[in-house]
Enzyme design. Sequence first.
Site, PDB file in Angstrom:
ATOM      1  CE  LYS A  86     -10.807  37.364   0.272  1.00 26.26           C
ATOM      2  NZ  LYS A  86     -11.211  37.662   1.685  1.00 26.26           N
ATOM      3  CG  ASP A 138      -7.191  39.914   5.837  1.00 27.65           C
ATOM      4  OD1 ASP A 138      -7.381  38.714   5.613  1.00 27.65           O
ATOM      5  OD2 ASP A 138      -8.075  40.655   6.321  1.00 27.65           O
ATOM      6  CB  SER A 139      -4.563  34.783   5.995  1.00 28.29           C
ATOM      7  OG  SER A 139      -4.245  34.690   4.618  1.00 28.29           O
ATOM      8  CD  GLU A 174     -12.897  31.905   6.420  1.00 26.69           C
ATOM      9  OE1 GLU A 174     -12.095  31.520   7.295  1.00 26.69           O
ATOM     10  OE2 GLU A 174     -12.762  32.974   5.790  1.00 26.69           O
ATOM     11  CG  ASP A 195      -8.200  39.676   1.675  1.00 27.57           C
ATOM     12  OD1 ASP A 195      -9.189  39.510   0.934  1.00 27.57           O
ATOM     13  OD2 ASP A 195      -7.793  38.802   2.468  1.00 27.57           O
ATOM     14  CD  GLU A 244     -13.125  39.508   6.331  1.00 28.99           C
ATOM     15  OE1 GLU A 244     -13.715  39.762   7.402  1.00 28.99           O
ATOM     16  OE2 GLU A 244     -12.009  38.952   6.286  1.00 28.99           O
TER      17      GLU A 244
END
Length: 279
Positions: free
Chosen positions: A118, A49-50, A186, A88, A120
């Site tokens: 993925k 999602d970056s 991270e 993501d 978070e």
Amino acid sequence: MSATARKKAPNAQDIRAQKGRVPLVSLTAYTTPMARLMDAYCDFVLVGDSVGMVLHGLTTTLGVTMDMMIMHGQAVARGLDKAMMVIDLPFASYEHDPAQAFRNAARMMAETGAGAVKLEGGVEMAETIRFLVQRGIPVMAHIGLTPQSINTLGGYKVQGRADQAQAVLADAHAVTEAGAFSVVLEKVPQGLADRITSEIEIPTIGIGASAGCDGQILVVDDMLGFFTAFKPKFVKRYADLGPLAEAAIAEYAAEVRARSFPADEHVFADTAPVKGPKT
């Protein structure tokens, strides 16, 4: 497992089996051409999602939508043959409850062909991870600095120093026990990353963590020097292509204004060339 030696892309269990072996290699990709460049060298490619910050000019990842992720996931899938694709789940697409997470993860995998999603979060997302895995959705976890939580973390800060270490360690054990096949660490201190790697049974993927992790990932535009808005400490620039691209664009603009481009070799004659007899 060597990406260059494989005949087919690995799956989540193949990635999990790399625990403690040859380090896993991963980069982000958002487009077909970039995916093609890294396919032969990566064990898995992440559609991160970056993309919101790198390609869409957003200041955080929070504005990224499901539709954006699916579009970029489909593009990346067209460029991959040897590497597994992980994608993501964007902000607000999975946090409400496990059922919401399943609906969106299933849609994401069905529409992109991704091998895993993925998400978070650690302890607080363990129930959701377990729910997804039990229903056939492989999950890569992401703990430490979680960019979707940037507003509650108070910025892009290292996570896990001093009295924070136990919380990050608990997150690592929670996602492992919930069934994640790997976990991204991270911006976690090196010593803590090494401890997590030694204690849990799934591969750790470092980004600003430790060379002792079971693998590494970087944003490809960071390591190639295309993204220049800021440079995290953990990024190594393997090339500085941004200035080269700008210089090429400047040269093109100058030639257009001087009418030296296009030259004769770049344009077409009024009549087709005469073809000679076949010999």
